[in-house]
Scaffold this motif. Sequence first.
Motif, PDB file in Angstrom:
ATOM      1  N   UNK A 144     -24.231 -46.427  45.114  1.00  0.00           N
ATOM      2  CA  UNK A 144     -24.041 -45.274  45.997  1.00  0.00           C
ATOM      3  C   UNK A 144     -23.611 -44.049  45.197  1.00  0.00           C
ATOM      4  N   UNK A 145     -22.694 -44.245  44.270  1.00  0.00           N
ATOM      5  CA  UNK A 145     -22.226 -43.136  43.449  1.00  0.00           C
ATOM      6  C   UNK A 145     -23.376 -42.547  42.631  1.00  0.00           C
ATOM      7  N   UNK A 146     -24.194 -43.416  42.046  1.00  0.00           N
ATOM      8  CA  UNK A 146     -25.329 -42.936  41.256  1.00  0.00           C
ATOM      9  C   UNK A 146     -26.291 -42.132  42.126  1.00  0.00           C
ATOM     10  N   UNK A 147     -26.543 -42.603  43.340  1.00  0.00           N
ATOM     11  CA  UNK A 147     -27.460 -41.887  44.237  1.00  0.00           C
ATOM     12  C   UNK A 147     -26.907 -40.530  44.619  1.00  0.00           C
ATOM     13  N   UNK A 148     -25.634 -40.473  44.988  1.00  0.00           N
ATOM     14  CA  UNK A 148     -25.039 -39.199  45.385  1.00  0.00           C
ATOM     15  C   UNK A 148     -25.038 -38.196  44.239  1.00  0.00           C
ATOM     16  N   UNK A 149     -24.662 -38.663  43.065  1.00  0.00           N
ATOM     17  CA  UNK A 149     -24.511 -37.728  41.947  1.00  0.00           C
ATOM     18  C   UNK A 149     -25.846 -37.343  41.327  1.00  0.00           C
ATOM     19  N   UNK A 150     -26.775 -38.293  41.207  1.00  0.00           N
ATOM     20  CA  UNK A 150     -28.037 -38.010  40.536  1.00  0.00           C
ATOM     21  C   UNK A 150     -29.076 -37.403  41.474  1.00  0.00           C
ATOM     22  N   UNK A 151     -29.114 -37.860  42.723  1.00  0.00           N
ATOM     23  CA  UNK A 151     -30.161 -37.405  43.640  1.00  0.00           C
ATOM     24  C   UNK A 151     -29.709 -36.287  44.578  1.00  0.00           C
ATOM     25  N   UNK A 152     -28.418 -36.243  44.892  1.00  0.00           N
ATOM     26  CA  UNK A 152     -27.919 -35.227  45.825  1.00  0.00           C
ATOM     27  C   UNK A 152     -27.010 -34.198  45.146  1.00  0.00           C
ATOM     28  N   UNK A 153     -26.631 -34.449  43.900  1.00  0.00           N
ATOM     29  CA  UNK A 153     -25.771 -33.504  43.197  1.00  0.00           C
ATOM     30  C   UNK A 153     -24.379 -33.396  43.771  1.00  0.00           C
ATOM     31  N   UNK A 154     -23.890 -34.479  44.394  1.00  0.00           N
ATOM     32  CA  UNK A 154     -22.553 -34.484  45.001  1.00  0.00           C
ATOM     33  C   UNK A 154     -21.647 -35.409  44.199  1.00  0.00           C
ATOM     34  N   UNK A 155     -20.545 -34.902  43.655  1.00  0.00           N
ATOM     35  CA  UNK A 155     -19.650 -35.755  42.868  1.00  0.00           C
ATOM     36  C   UNK A 155     -18.885 -36.736  43.753  1.00  0.00           C
ATOM     37  N   UNK A 156     -18.574 -37.894  43.196  1.00  0.00           N
ATOM     38  CA  UNK A 156     -17.808 -38.924  43.892  1.00  0.00           C
ATOM     39  C   UNK A 156     -16.435 -39.021  43.250  1.00  0.00           C
ATOM     40  N   UNK A 157     -15.389 -38.858  44.046  1.00  0.00           N
ATOM     41  CA  UNK A 157     -14.022 -38.918  43.526  1.00  0.00           C
ATOM     42  C   UNK A 157     -13.567 -40.369  43.339  1.00  0.00           C
ATOM     43  N   UNK A 158     -13.867 -41.220  44.339  1.00  0.00           N
ATOM     44  CA  UNK A 158     -13.420 -42.607  44.287  1.00  0.00           C
ATOM     45  C   UNK A 158     -14.586 -43.541  44.629  1.00  0.00           C
ATOM     46  N   UNK A 159     -14.603 -44.707  43.998  1.00  0.00           N
ATOM     47  CA  UNK A 159     -15.598 -45.749  44.292  1.00  0.00           C
ATOM     48  C   UNK A 159     -14.852 -47.062  44.545  1.00  0.00           C
ATOM     49  N   UNK A 160     -14.885 -47.509  45.778  1.00  0.00           N
ATOM     50  CA  UNK A 160     -14.226 -48.774  46.165  1.00  0.00           C
ATOM     51  C   UNK A 160     -15.243 -49.886  45.991  1.00  0.00           C
ATOM     52  N   UNK A 161     -15.006 -50.830  45.068  1.00  0.00           N
ATOM     53  CA  UNK A 161     -16.021 -51.788  44.642  1.00  0.00           C
ATOM     54  C   UNK A 161     -15.730 -53.236  45.030  1.00  0.00           C
ATOM     55  N   UNK A 162     -14.721 -53.488  45.861  1.00  0.00           N
ATOM     56  CA  UNK A 162     -14.305 -54.864  46.125  1.00  0.00           C
ATOM     57  C   UNK A 162     -14.726 -55.401  47.486  1.00  0.00           C
TER      58      UNK A 162
END
Length: 258
Positions: A144-162
């Motif tokens: 999800x983070x990769x999609x937001x940052x690479x495709x939408x240009x929106x930075x992600x502050x936190x990534x909850x992975x559990x």
Amino acid sequence: MDPSVPLFWLKKLLAAFALPPLLPLLPIMLGLVLLKPHPRLGRTLAWAGVTLNLLLITPASVNWLLTQVEDPAPLAVEAMADAEAIVILGAGRREHAPEFGAETVNRLALERLRYGARLARLSGLPVLVSGGGGANEVPEAVLMQATLEQDFGVPVRWAEKRSLDTRGNARHCAAILDAAGVRRILLVTHAAHMPRARAEFEAAGLIVHAAPTGWLGVYADKVPANFLLGELPSQNSAYAGWFAWHETLGQLAYRISR
């Protein structure tokens, strides 16, 4: 092993039998087995399965079910001024994505990410993405983070992975946000999933402004021009029926487990 992992897969197994397409097939198959020794019971079960299947794929009955589970209201614009962060929930992955060079999010997750990206641009709020994975799997939050940052240009502050389910989303996200001093959030998920997700996040101590997306129901002001044709079962109504029944069972399980 984390005890939540086998519990997650047990829920997945039970869900396979409690959801279409297996759900209506079970009484049909049982009815056919019983047809010779118990003809009346066998016919009753078989026709009950056929009826259930029709109810879960016919637009009129599916739409009624959707209106029982979908959050009907879009996010109010003024709610953005009260929020401190945007939380976007995962919805699954697409493992075979050679055009991207690796796996990526599925179309459901992409719908949520698209709306979350829009809200992030409008509000300037920081974004938290939430979604885990099984053993040896890339967490959904990473995809999800990769999609937001690479495709939408929106930075992600936190990534909850559990997290492996909605309750896990809520609890793990609440821990991350609590550490950051955040309590008021815009919660992004599908309209049918929103009531259950909102209840879980509020139970985890967060103040939630619902930001639903991806409505599947047909509402009074949006009746399609080809209404009669639209009342015939289709692949779209079958999918909507699956989603609506999934959330109906999910809301029931939530009430039982509280």
